[in-house]
Design a protein around this motif. Sequence first.
Motif, PDB file in Angstrom:
ATOM      1  N   GLU A 143       7.901   4.234   5.111  1.00 47.61           N
ATOM      2  CA  GLU A 143       7.606   5.144   6.107  1.00 47.61           C
ATOM      3  C   GLU A 143       8.513   4.998   8.004  1.00 47.61           C
ATOM      4  OE1 GLU A 143       4.187   7.889   7.402  1.00 47.61           O
ATOM      5  OE2 GLU A 143       3.984   6.655   4.977  1.00 47.61           O
ATOM      6  N   PRO A 144       8.769   6.122   8.354  1.00 50.83           N
ATOM      7  CA  PRO A 144       8.680   5.804  10.292  1.00 50.83           C
ATOM      8  C   PRO A 144       7.814   4.839  10.165  1.00 50.83           C
ATOM      9  CG  PRO A 144       9.994   7.241   9.578  1.00 50.83           C
ATOM     10  CD  PRO A 144       9.670   7.494   8.182  1.00 50.83           C
ATOM     11  N   VAL A 164      12.046   4.343   0.693  1.00 49.47           N
ATOM     12  CA  VAL A 164      12.317   4.321   1.731  1.00 49.47           C
ATOM     13  C   VAL A 164      10.275   4.415   2.783  1.00 49.47           C
ATOM     14  CG1 VAL A 164      12.949   5.446   3.822  1.00 49.47           C
ATOM     15  CG2 VAL A 164      14.476   5.857   1.411  1.00 49.47           C
ATOM     16  N   ARG A 206       0.638  -0.914   0.483  1.00 47.27           N
ATOM     17  CA  ARG A 206      -0.091  -0.170   0.151  1.00 47.27           C
ATOM     18  C   ARG A 206       0.884   1.307   0.268  1.00 47.27           C
ATOM     19  NH1 ARG A 206      -5.261  -1.901   3.305  1.00 47.27           N
ATOM     20  NH2 ARG A 206      -6.093  -4.063   1.362  1.00 47.27           N
ATOM     21  N   VAL A 207       2.005   1.787  -1.091  1.00 55.92           N
ATOM     22  CA  VAL A 207       2.685   2.546  -1.368  1.00 55.92           C
ATOM     23  C   VAL A 207       2.734   3.359  -2.389  1.00 55.92           C
ATOM     24  CG1 VAL A 207       4.978   2.748  -1.376  1.00 55.92           C
ATOM     25  CG2 VAL A 207       4.002   1.285   0.692  1.00 55.92           C
ATOM     26  N   PRO A 208       2.583   3.939  -2.608  1.00 57.89           N
ATOM     27  CA  PRO A 208       2.563   3.930  -4.149  1.00 57.89           C
ATOM     28  C   PRO A 208       4.186   3.998  -4.761  1.00 57.89           C
ATOM     29  CG  PRO A 208       2.763   6.256  -3.045  1.00 57.89           C
ATOM     30  CD  PRO A 208       2.605   5.238  -2.222  1.00 57.89           C
TER      31      PRO A 208
END
Lengths: 402, 544
Positions: free
Chosen positions: B343-344, B341, B328-330
């Motif tokens: 996300e924290p 990278v 679920r990341v572009p």
Amino acid sequence: MTRTSSVVTFALLLSAGAAGAASPEFVQNGRAGFVVTGIRYALGDDAAQTGACPRGMSLNVAEIYAATPEGKRRKGEPDDAYSKRVEAGGRAISAASNGRNVCANPEAAPPDPHYRSLESAKVVADGIDLDAVDSNAQQPAAGGMCPHQDFVGRNGQRGVDNQFFRVVGCNRSFQSTGQSNGFGIGMLTGSWGILITLDGVDDIRNDDDVEVGFVSNADPIQLSPTREPLAYATYAMHQDPRYRSSMRGRIKDGVLTTDPVDVRFYTEVNSLFNDRPLKRARLHMTLSETGVIEGFLAGYTPVESVYDMQFGFRNARNAAGEPGPQMLRLHTANGAARVLGYTCQGAYQSLYQHADADPDPQTGRCSSLSTQYHIKAVPAFVVDVKTQSANDKLIQASGNAK
Amino acid sequence: MQSRYVLTGALAVLLTALAGCGNGTGEPDAVGGPAVMRRLTESQYRATVADIFGPEIPVAARFERALREDGLISIGTGRAGMSPFSIEQYDGAALTVAAAVVGEEHRAKLVPCQPKSGASQFDGECAKRFVEHYGMPLFRRPLRDEEVTRFVEAARAGQDRLGDFYAGLQFALAAMMVSPEFLLRIERPQPEEKQREVVQLDAWSKATRLSYFLTNSTPDEELLRAAGAGELESGRGLQRQVDRLVASPPFEAAVRAFFQDMLQFDKFGDLAKDPLVYPAFNSTVAADAQEQTLRTITHLLIDEKGDYRDLFTTRNTFLTRALGVVYRVPVATRNGWEPTVFEPGKHRDGIQSQVAFLAVNSHPGRSSATLRGKALREVFLCQEVPDPPANVDFAVVQDPSNVAMPTARERLIAHRTEPACAGCHAITDPVGLTLENFDGLGTYRSVENGASIDASGDLDGIAFNSADGLAQALHDHPETPRCLVEKMYRFAVGRDTEMEERPYMDYLNREFKASGYRVPELMRTIALSENFSAISTVRDAEVE
């Protein structure tokens, strides 16, 4: 947005952290993206249920010829011979007096008395009120409009403007079991698509000002092994400004509505691409907790465009954006009319007859038709980059680049 | 637990001191192990064919499933037999490769000579040149005269039957490629040292061991030259070759091969997911997930020259669009890989939070805290978790729709009331349950069946409440680098470690730590050590 700025957008998205913690998963950093997974004309119930077509359904050219004295079956005429004679008779009707095909030149054809439109005032239809008037065909129209009969919506709301339904409501192929409302299937093969973006979202349930993007999808839709569209896939916005629209909108109790803006998207049928312009288009969609957004895209389509995209294919293009092969366009239009049960000229004439917007200042004849789509979309990541197919090198090599 | 490590360390120092230092590097005297005969893995076979004949030569074969022993396929290659199916596939592959090599398309480039009187007449000289030309790289040693004669005769027999010189060469080449000398890495000790208890591999065997360890392929021309010239017997000559191989592009293939083996990526061959439960899973995701983890590893360990332990906490990775759906990341790049990278705070620290680990160690329709916990301990910490008893009732844990027990934690607590299960689950579940925030494919979730997921757990006394805490605990666990050293050495020599090798393992651990836990440096240390190419004739005899 340039490539650089899109990268910055990603960085911002990725660094949003706790900012998005209170938002649903599909809202990140005030932005939500969606890919349309289903689209069809918003119509009403079948004529067989409502009795809205008391004079029967529209006829195609073969049926019209068969109804003439010379089209009657002769005594002892074999099935095969009769069938061929009826088809030939139908083809003859398909040509105007000047010999030109009527699907390509519908304005040259005489009126089709066999075309049926949905005239009932009591039928329920899907859609929204576009002109803020509960219009009655017997009364003068509001400014900028032509007289028309509004529908009552499924929830009893008045003033639903859906003249396209009037045009096609008595066509066999536009009933629920027909084929004409299945144009959205091309989207699932990846040949076209639509993206929706919401920016500036503070509260996905109630926000009085959001920026809504309505953009063609430059990437093929991603499907599951069972051919269901996937949520949270990434898609690139179309780079042609004609296929990118921005609207002001608001969300109230999870219902998104937008101000009217001209939009344009394209669809593909039979390898022919057609633009679908929609003037003064609005969205009226409901957001679910899982991020599925569903509702209406409604506006006014120029009659000539409706005819082209649904019936005549006169200006259809190939995948490279060039005019589609003439014979393919001609056969698609005539074949559709024959198989789906109407005549091209009948549809063309009915479109103008029911046009309810954009009157000609000289003649008063309206040139646009209220058209409503039902659309459904799932969460997606929408990026503004020039996308590239893995086959682009082959396309370039073949000289068929867009 | 901590005191055990201290004790182990002290013993190690003592044993090292007793063992003495053999070669001035701090390495204890070599003790070696039995010589092994290892079958080429599929990736080694393909790389070998590509290196000898060129990447355009196809290898058309379905290879037999590899045997995993003591946690590594590289050990299984020394233990598994060859089935008739396997021989059939090797034969088919050899014939296709040989046909392509002598075929008209590649003949001018790959056949070193032409028959003097045309293809209808047998040319013994040319056939001999051909056999010698390919015999050396295929057998990884010079062919003996009788071997040359045998394969030249095979070429002649092929020509007699088929009337074509190149058809004869094809059969000679295919015969070489189904020979045990090609398919198996047969290790031989230095002949003059056989009377000693610990001997070194002969130059050709040493070159082979070095090459497959450091490039996952056959020795190149330069390494064979060095072997033939006796340069691998000198420290300087060996170092020159090892440094060359570690710096060469194929070194990455070796690192990949090791981690593919260690992370048990062969399980992907059997991986299935219910498409209704996990619609985003498909063959592309399965392939990309493996590649993602391998790219993460090689980027950190080779490109960045990073600390091995950081693999458990890194958020730097690479994604494709297919993987973006799962994470679920572009992913802007439509075709290919995009550096990313995480996300924290998104709980994607480390390779253990990546799809390759999470999906493989799950069931087709649900996650598995137990499988994940077991894998974490066995793969990364070299701790053994016993298999479940045969008569266990899994009804409770196998019902993820259980309304009364909506989360895996509750179901496992109920399951653990059975005494036969409690022991192992006490080892696996505290770590595995922390990964319950990831579903059976690896997508993050905070609830299961509408109930919040409690991701708290502990690893050998270190408590945490999220996958990020587990990541740090793995990073800091003293067994994490020791396990890597253990597996890397076993991967290198194709066998389990011997008890007598403990001082050597401690030496490797010290060197690994001193290098800042740099894996290429560890591989270099192993390759340069005497123990790497030492054979214990005593244990060899025991094996026989």
